[in-house]
Design a protein around this motif. Structure first.
Motif, PDB file in Angstrom:
ATOM      1  N   UNK A   1      24.568  34.284  74.837  1.00  0.00           N
ATOM      2  CA  UNK A   1      23.597  33.408  74.176  1.00  0.00           C
ATOM      3  C   UNK A   1      22.236  34.094  74.248  1.00  0.00           C
ATOM      4  N   UNK A   2      21.736  34.565  73.112  1.00  0.00           N
ATOM      5  CA  UNK A   2      20.558  35.427  73.117  1.00  0.00           C
ATOM      6  C   UNK A   2      19.357  34.900  72.331  1.00  0.00           C
ATOM      7  N   UNK A   3      19.597  34.000  71.351  1.00  0.00           N
ATOM      8  CA  UNK A   3      18.479  33.563  70.502  1.00  0.00           C
ATOM      9  C   UNK A   3      18.679  32.120  70.029  1.00  0.00           C
ATOM     10  N   UNK A   4      17.679  31.603  69.281  1.00  0.00           N
ATOM     11  CA  UNK A   4      17.749  30.204  68.868  1.00  0.00           C
ATOM     12  C   UNK A   4      18.874  29.948  67.863  1.00  0.00           C
ATOM     13  N   UNK A   5      19.283  30.986  67.145  1.00  0.00           N
ATOM     14  CA  UNK A   5      20.425  30.834  66.230  1.00  0.00           C
ATOM     15  C   UNK A   5      21.690  30.556  67.023  1.00  0.00           C
ATOM     16  N   UNK A   6      21.861  31.269  68.132  1.00  0.00           N
ATOM     17  CA  UNK A   6      23.020  31.042  69.002  1.00  0.00           C
ATOM     18  C   UNK A   6      23.005  29.616  69.543  1.00  0.00           C
ATOM     19  N   UNK A   7      21.828  29.166  69.982  1.00  0.00           N
ATOM     20  CA  UNK A   7      21.698  27.822  70.548  1.00  0.00           C
ATOM     21  C   UNK A   7      22.021  26.760  69.500  1.00  0.00           C
ATOM     22  N   UNK A   8      21.524  26.943  68.287  1.00  0.00           N
ATOM     23  CA  UNK A   8      21.789  25.981  67.213  1.00  0.00           C
ATOM     24  C   UNK A   8      23.282  25.948  66.874  1.00  0.00           C
ATOM     25  N   UNK A   9      23.922  27.092  66.949  1.00  0.00           N
ATOM     26  CA  UNK A   9      25.373  27.157  66.722  1.00  0.00           C
ATOM     27  C   UNK A   9      26.102  26.322  67.765  1.00  0.00           C
ATOM     28  N   UNK A  10      25.692  26.444  69.020  1.00  0.00           N
ATOM     29  CA  UNK A  10      26.317  25.678  70.102  1.00  0.00           C
ATOM     30  C   UNK A  10      26.074  24.181  69.923  1.00  0.00           C
ATOM     31  N   UNK A  11      24.880  23.829  69.461  1.00  0.00           N
ATOM     32  CA  UNK A  11      24.556  22.414  69.235  1.00  0.00           C
ATOM     33  C   UNK A  11      25.470  21.825  68.161  1.00  0.00           C
TER      34      UNK A  11
END
Length: 265
Positions: free
Chosen positions: A223-233
């Motif tokens: 998990x490296x950036x906000x795109x990754x976080x949004x994907x997880x959300x």
């Protein structure tokens, strides 16, 4: 021989040594005498925002990338994590491969931060659960890839007896099937292949839909950036465990805020 095999071989040697300096019966008494711990599951289960809750990791180095945090200070890191609103702290306690220590866990516990602590290690024996409890952990990691089904079930039962939550970590569908046979309330999907140490969020994308909604799900690694976080959300992940992505940052506090507030970016 894979990295995981190397780690487990070394871990068994370490635990044998620990048993000589602290007999199991003595350690078990200390564990049972510990005050009630902060509820790990409660802290990470319900999202406070659109972003999954953040479990920030105390991590000095890794077998694949070497030193990650040049000016490593576990106390300073923990205080920065607390000040920036993380939901829980994961402490790597493996010394030989990750530069961690049970002493790190204990000293962070003694800060009385109000946050639950996860012992992140390669646990295969009940003794290590008692160690985790005595050092102040609220939860311990159990890796399906290195445990047979009977051992996994037994460790979960022992953890429950001493009021220790467990995160049952999986990497594929076969391991998920094993995890779902247990009484675990938390499953961690590790996006890092423990044999090659490569990461891919595709692991979480594939496995999350197969996990019942009554189980708390943590996404780990990659998990490296906000795109990754949004994907997880979008995948309805309850919490994300991030180590490397935080400890390698020049401004750790800002990086934590970046992850926590990804839904606003």
């Amino acid at each position: 021989m894979t990295i995981l095999n190397d780690i487990l071989t070394r871990k068994k040697e370490e635990v044998q040594g620990d048993r000589k300096s602290m007999p199991r019966q003595e350690l078990e008494k200390l564990a049972l005498a510990m005050p009630p711990n902060i509820n790990f599951l409660k802290a990470i289960n319900e999202r406070k925002t659109q972003t999954p809750n953040l479990i920030a990791e105390i991590k000095r180095r890794s077998p694949s990338k070497g030193i990650l945090c040049q000016n490593f200070n576990h106390i300073k890191l923990a205080q920065t994590y607390v000040n920036n609103g993380v939901s829980a702290i994961s402490v790597l306690t493996d010394e030989h491969f990750f530069g961690g220590s049970l002493a790190h866990l204990k000293s962070i516990y003694e800060l009385q931060t109000g946050l639950p602590l996860l012992r992140k290690d390669f646990i295969y024996d009940e003794y290590q659960l008692y160690q985790a409890k005595v050092a102040g952990a609220s939860a311990a990691l159990l890796i399906v890839a290195m445990l047979d089904e009977a051992t996994l079930a037994n460790l979960i039962n022992v953890a429950s007896e001493i009021n220790l939550d467990v995160v049952v970590e999986i990497h594929n569908t076969k391991e998920l099937e094993i995890a779902l046979k247990t009484e675990t309330k938390i499953i961690g999907i590790n996006n890092r292949n423990l044999h090659t140490f490569k990461t891919s969020l595709n692991t979480t994308k594939q496995l999350r839909p197969l996990i019942p909604n009554n189980i708390c799900v943590i996404a780990e690694s990659g998990i490296h950036n906000n795109t990754d976080v949004k994907t997880l959300a979008q995948l309805n992940i309850n919490a994300m465990l991030i180590g490397e992505g935080i400890v390698t940052a020049k401004d750790i506090g800002s990086k934590i805020q970046y992850f926590i507030n990804a839904h606003e970016q």
